[in-house]
Scaffold this motif. Structure first.
Motif, PDB file in Angstrom:
ATOM      1  N   SER A   3       0.773  -1.114  -0.144  1.00 41.66           N
ATOM      2  CA  SER A   3      -0.053  -0.011   0.059  1.00 41.66           C
ATOM      3  C   SER A   3       0.785   1.225  -0.145  1.00 41.66           C
ATOM      4  O   SER A   3       1.639   1.039   0.581  1.00 41.66           O
ATOM      5  N   PRO A   4       0.196   2.252  -0.745  1.00 40.94           N
ATOM      6  CA  PRO A   4       1.217   3.474  -0.703  1.00 40.94           C
ATOM      7  C   PRO A   4       0.763   4.475   0.570  1.00 40.94           C
ATOM      8  O   PRO A   4       1.405   5.437   0.832  1.00 40.94           O
ATOM      9  N   PHE A   5       0.201   3.832   1.646  1.00 46.45           N
ATOM     10  CA  PHE A   5      -0.191   4.529   2.856  1.00 46.45           C
ATOM     11  C   PHE A   5       0.411   3.733   4.185  1.00 46.45           C
ATOM     12  O   PHE A   5       0.439   2.501   3.934  1.00 46.45           O
ATOM     13  N   TRP A  47      -2.655   7.264   5.967  1.00 45.53           N
ATOM     14  CA  TRP A  47      -2.148   8.526   5.564  1.00 45.53           C
ATOM     15  C   TRP A  47      -0.818   8.412   4.816  1.00 45.53           C
ATOM     16  O   TRP A  47      -0.251   7.116   4.955  1.00 45.53           O
ATOM     17  N   PRO A  48      -0.705   9.170   3.888  1.00 42.41           N
ATOM     18  CA  PRO A  48       0.310   9.167   2.947  1.00 42.41           C
ATOM     19  C   PRO A  48       1.717   9.328   3.826  1.00 42.41           C
ATOM     20  O   PRO A  48       1.784  10.034   4.607  1.00 42.41           O
ATOM     21  N   ASP A  54       2.661  14.985  10.618  1.00 45.70           N
ATOM     22  CA  ASP A  54       1.358  15.430  10.709  1.00 45.70           C
ATOM     23  C   ASP A  54       0.188  14.538  11.313  1.00 45.70           C
ATOM     24  O   ASP A  54      -0.454  14.734  12.504  1.00 45.70           O
ATOM     25  N   ALA A  55       0.100  13.601  10.580  1.00 40.92           N
ATOM     26  CA  ALA A  55      -0.932  12.387  10.729  1.00 40.92           C
ATOM     27  C   ALA A  55      -0.769  11.967  12.374  1.00 40.92           C
ATOM     28  O   ALA A  55      -1.485  11.671  13.063  1.00 40.92           O
ATOM     29  N   GLN A  75      -8.667 -10.447  11.964  1.00 39.60           N
ATOM     30  CA  GLN A  75      -8.144 -11.690  11.282  1.00 39.60           C
ATOM     31  C   GLN A  75      -8.920 -11.650   9.789  1.00 39.60           C
ATOM     32  O   GLN A  75      -8.182 -12.310   8.798  1.00 39.60           O
ATOM     33  N   ASP A  76      -9.995 -10.909   9.455  1.00 44.65           N
ATOM     34  CA  ASP A  76     -10.743 -10.921   8.277  1.00 44.65           C
ATOM     35  C   ASP A  76     -10.213  -9.573   7.529  1.00 44.65           C
ATOM     36  O   ASP A  76     -11.101  -9.231   6.639  1.00 44.65           O
ATOM     37  N   TYR A  77      -9.296  -9.057   7.744  1.00 41.07           N
ATOM     38  CA  TYR A  77      -8.756  -7.732   7.124  1.00 41.07           C
ATOM     39  C   TYR A  77      -8.618  -8.011   5.629  1.00 41.07           C
ATOM     40  O   TYR A  77      -8.011  -8.746   5.141  1.00 41.07           O
ATOM     41  N   THR A  78      -9.206  -7.065   4.965  1.00 42.37           N
ATOM     42  CA  THR A  78      -9.024  -6.985   3.175  1.00 42.37           C
ATOM     43  C   THR A  78      -8.458  -5.702   3.045  1.00 42.37           C
ATOM     44  O   THR A  78      -9.219  -4.666   3.145  1.00 42.37           O
ATOM     45  N   PRO A  79      -7.397  -5.718   2.451  1.00 40.55           N
ATOM     46  CA  PRO A  79      -6.695  -4.276   2.405  1.00 40.55           C
ATOM     47  C   PRO A  79      -7.404  -3.715   0.997  1.00 40.55           C
ATOM     48  O   PRO A  79      -7.683  -4.405   0.327  1.00 40.55           O
ATOM     49  N   LEU A  80      -7.425  -2.622   0.817  1.00 40.26           N
ATOM     50  CA  LEU A  80      -7.749  -1.763  -0.170  1.00 40.26           C
ATOM     51  C   LEU A  80      -6.497  -1.396  -1.303  1.00 40.26           C
ATOM     52  O   LEU A  80      -5.475  -1.410  -0.757  1.00 40.26           O
TER      53      LEU A  80
END
Length: 80
Positions: A3-5, A47-48, A54-55, A75-80
């Motif tokens: 992920s880019p975040f 956050w980027p 800042d974040a 456990q059932d996490y689905t990344p975007l």
């Protein structure tokens, strides 16, 4: 694919989710929130990396204000 975040998951009182979302949206692109587990009130905040300082400062304040506690990803996490 990575992920880019940067991301963290938090549990907070259900009634605080709207406050959290409103606060993050008011910072226009600083961080984004999505609800991962509505019944358990677990959210993911992303956050980027370019806005990391800042974040993280804002999240530290919100942990107190919204009674947020960092938790592992479900456990059932689905990344975007």
């Amino acid at each position: 694919m990575d992920s880019p975040f940067e991301k963290r998951c938090y549990r907070l009182p259900k009634q605080q989710i709207a406050t959290l979302r409103f606060t993050l949206e008011s910072y226009d692109g600083l961080a984004f929130v999505r609800t991962l587990a509505p019944r358990e009130a677990v959210v993911e905040i992303a956050w980027p990396p370019s806005r990391s300082a800042d974040a993280e400062a804002l999240l530290a304040a919100l942990e107190q204000e919204c009674e947020m506690v960092e938790v592992p990803r479900p456990q059932d996490y689905t990344p975007l």
